[in-house]
Write a protein that holds these residues in place. Structure first.
Motif, PDB file in Angstrom:
ATOM      1  N   SER A  80       0.813  -1.211   0.000  1.00  0.00           N
ATOM      2  CA  SER A  80       0.000   0.000   0.000  1.00  0.00           C
ATOM      3  C   SER A  80       0.846   1.260   0.000  1.00  0.00           C
ATOM      4  O   SER A  80       0.389   2.317  -0.440  1.00  0.00           O
ATOM      5  CB  SER A  80      -0.937   0.018   1.224  1.00  0.00           C
ATOM      6  OG  SER A  80      -1.799  -1.098   1.217  1.00  0.00           O
ATOM      7  N   ALA A 267     -17.315   7.308  -4.978  1.00  0.00           N
ATOM      8  CA  ALA A 267     -16.325   6.369  -5.522  1.00  0.00           C
ATOM      9  C   ALA A 267     -14.916   6.740  -5.062  1.00  0.00           C
ATOM     10  O   ALA A 267     -14.102   5.863  -4.743  1.00  0.00           O
ATOM     11  CB  ALA A 267     -16.400   6.360  -7.050  1.00  0.00           C
ATOM     12  N   ASN A 268     -14.616   8.044  -5.000  1.00  0.00           N
ATOM     13  CA  ASN A 268     -13.296   8.477  -4.553  1.00  0.00           C
ATOM     14  C   ASN A 268     -13.050   8.139  -3.088  1.00  0.00           C
ATOM     15  O   ASN A 268     -11.972   7.650  -2.720  1.00  0.00           O
ATOM     16  CB  ASN A 268     -13.145   9.991  -4.753  1.00  0.00           C
ATOM     17  CG  ASN A 268     -13.069  10.379  -6.215  1.00  0.00           C
ATOM     18  OD1 ASN A 268     -12.679   9.577  -7.064  1.00  0.00           O
ATOM     19  ND2 ASN A 268     -13.446  11.605  -6.524  1.00  0.00           N
ATOM     20  N   SER A 271     -12.512   4.421  -2.566  1.00  0.00           N
ATOM     21  CA  SER A 271     -11.152   4.033  -2.964  1.00  0.00           C
ATOM     22  C   SER A 271     -10.141   4.398  -1.884  1.00  0.00           C
ATOM     23  O   SER A 271      -9.252   3.599  -1.545  1.00  0.00           O
ATOM     24  CB  SER A 271     -10.796   4.713  -4.287  1.00  0.00           C
ATOM     25  OG  SER A 271      -9.463   4.445  -4.659  1.00  0.00           O
ATOM     26  N   GLU A 272     -10.269   5.603  -1.323  1.00  0.00           N
ATOM     27  CA  GLU A 272      -9.366   6.036  -0.251  1.00  0.00           C
ATOM     28  C   GLU A 272      -9.536   5.163   0.989  1.00  0.00           C
ATOM     29  O   GLU A 272      -8.557   4.784   1.638  1.00  0.00           O
ATOM     30  CB  GLU A 272      -9.637   7.499   0.085  1.00  0.00           C
ATOM     31  CG  GLU A 272      -8.796   8.061   1.232  1.00  0.00           C
ATOM     32  CD  GLU A 272      -7.346   8.270   0.860  1.00  0.00           C
ATOM     33  OE1 GLU A 272      -6.537   8.606   1.749  1.00  0.00           O
ATOM     34  OE2 GLU A 272      -7.008   8.114  -0.333  1.00  0.00           O
ATOM     35  N   CYS A 274     -10.575   2.042   1.133  1.00  0.00           N
ATOM     36  CA  CYS A 274      -9.991   0.718   0.870  1.00  0.00           C
ATOM     37  C   CYS A 274      -8.482   0.746   1.014  1.00  0.00           C
ATOM     38  O   CYS A 274      -7.879  -0.186   1.571  1.00  0.00           O
ATOM     39  CB  CYS A 274     -10.388   0.241  -0.529  1.00  0.00           C
ATOM     40  SG  CYS A 274     -12.124  -0.182  -0.734  1.00  0.00           S
ATOM     41  N   TRP A 275      -7.859   1.821   0.513  1.00  0.00           N
ATOM     42  CA  TRP A 275      -6.402   1.942   0.653  1.00  0.00           C
ATOM     43  C   TRP A 275      -5.998   2.031   2.120  1.00  0.00           C
ATOM     44  O   TRP A 275      -5.031   1.390   2.551  1.00  0.00           O
ATOM     45  CB  TRP A 275      -5.911   3.177  -0.102  1.00  0.00           C
ATOM     46  CG  TRP A 275      -4.431   3.364  -0.023  1.00  0.00           C
ATOM     47  CD1 TRP A 275      -3.485   2.765  -0.794  1.00  0.00           C
ATOM     48  CD2 TRP A 275      -3.723   4.198   0.907  1.00  0.00           C
ATOM     49  NE1 TRP A 275      -2.222   3.180  -0.411  1.00  0.00           N
ATOM     50  CE2 TRP A 275      -2.342   4.061   0.638  1.00  0.00           C
ATOM     51  CE3 TRP A 275      -4.125   5.044   1.932  1.00  0.00           C
ATOM     52  CZ2 TRP A 275      -1.376   4.735   1.345  1.00  0.00           C
ATOM     53  CZ3 TRP A 275      -3.162   5.718   2.649  1.00  0.00           C
ATOM     54  CH2 TRP A 275      -1.805   5.571   2.353  1.00  0.00           C
TER      55      TRP A 275
END
Length: 310
Positions: A80, A267-268, A271-272, A274-275
């Motif tokens: 990551s 969606a953004n 994604s953040e 999940c990271w």
């Protein structure tokens, strides 16, 4: 950043030269950093004169050498964050965070610290600066309950660079609802480098993400930009009561509806999130509960829950 750029020049690490063409000799070049262009040599580029650790290759080679060595002594590369290396053997746990030639070493025991420091010192020229107090603009205060991180020193440097250190503070320095239009206020600055450098410095400050449950909030300003009619995506992510990640950025494309703009924003932030989840998992501190994402648009909530659309 200005002092770092000046350091590159004063240390003779980089020099400004004309951009070469049809040259067979191998050199390493980079464009002049945004906000720090030489006004008298705008067509020049920077040429690397020397690298880290005495290597003849580009700085990427020095990173590769470091990564290969720490892997040989038991560290694993974090997927990551490419600058993070993790060591775990039984109850022994250690992290190495690398930035160019600066290293943060986090260990679970004093004996492990001595062992790892000895191994690193046998391979690289190193100096131990003791307990962490300042790193990449973040001030670290150690107390009995843990660590307190803040960017007050870095923020003060930005204010001083803008010659605003004598100004009185205000809870709301500007009108948050005011829309700026390119042609509304006078003529553009002839030399916008000061503004650009301050913007980059503030942007770097917003990237700080210190790391049982992640909670994310999201919102979008549909067609909020009066020049491009694009929407602005905003989100913030909390770990317990701590704000660990946030963003406010204009969307790259036009949205035909507020639902489309809100959906892109969701969606953004997903994604953040999940990271961040993957990063915390690789740090061997898995989160026991599912991440929550809050959105104030009913259409987006139903669209996100529709399995046919995913």
């Amino acid at each position: 950043m200005q002092s770092e750029f000046d350091g590159l020049i004063s240390n003779k690490t980089w020099e400004l030269v004309l951009q070469p063409c049809n040259v067979n000799i191998v050199h390493f070049y980079m464009h002049q950093p945004m906000g720090f262009h030489d006004p008298h040599h705008l067509d020049y580029v920077c040429r690397l004169k020397k690298s880290l650790y005495g290597l003849k290759q580009a700085p990427r080679s020095s990173y590769q050498r470091f990564a290969e060595y720490v892997s040989s002594i038991g560290f694993q590369h974090n997927t990551s964050n490419l600058s993070l290396f993790i060591y775990q053997h039984g109850d022994a746990l250690s992290y190495i965070l690398l930035y160019v030639d600066d290293i943060i070493l986090i260990i679970s025991s004093h004996d492990l610290r001595k062992s790892i420091m000895a191994l690193l010192a046998s391979e690289f020229a190193m100096k131990d600066f003791g307990p962490l107090s300042y790193f990449l603009g973040i001030t670290v205060i150690i107390h009995a309950c843990g660590l307190f991180l803040n960017q007050s020193t870095y923020a003060s440097e930005i204010i001083a660079r803008a010659s605003m250190d004598s100004y009185k503070p205000s809870a709301t320095p500007v009108d948050a609802k005011h829309k700026l239009i390119i042609t509304s206020y006078g003529t553009p600055y002839e030399d916008p480098t000061m503004y650009q450098s301050l913007y980059i410095a503030l942007w770097l400050a917003s990237l700080s993400t210190p790391t049982e449950k992640l909670v994310s909030y999201t919102n979008a300003d549909w067609r909020g930009c009066p020049n491009t009619r694009r929407s602005t995506s905003t989100y913030c992510v909390f770990l317990r009561d701590n704000l660990i990640s946030w963003s406010s950025k204009r969307q790259p494309t036009l949205s035909r509806s507020s639902a489309e703009a809100e959906y892109m924003c969701v969606a953004n932030v997903v994604s953040e999130s999940c990271w961040l989840n993957n990063l915390i998992l690789e740090l061997h501190f898995p989160l026991p509960q599912t991440t929550l994402v809050y959105c104030d648009n009913v259409s987006v909530i139903y669209l996100s829950g529709n399995l046919v659309q995913h």
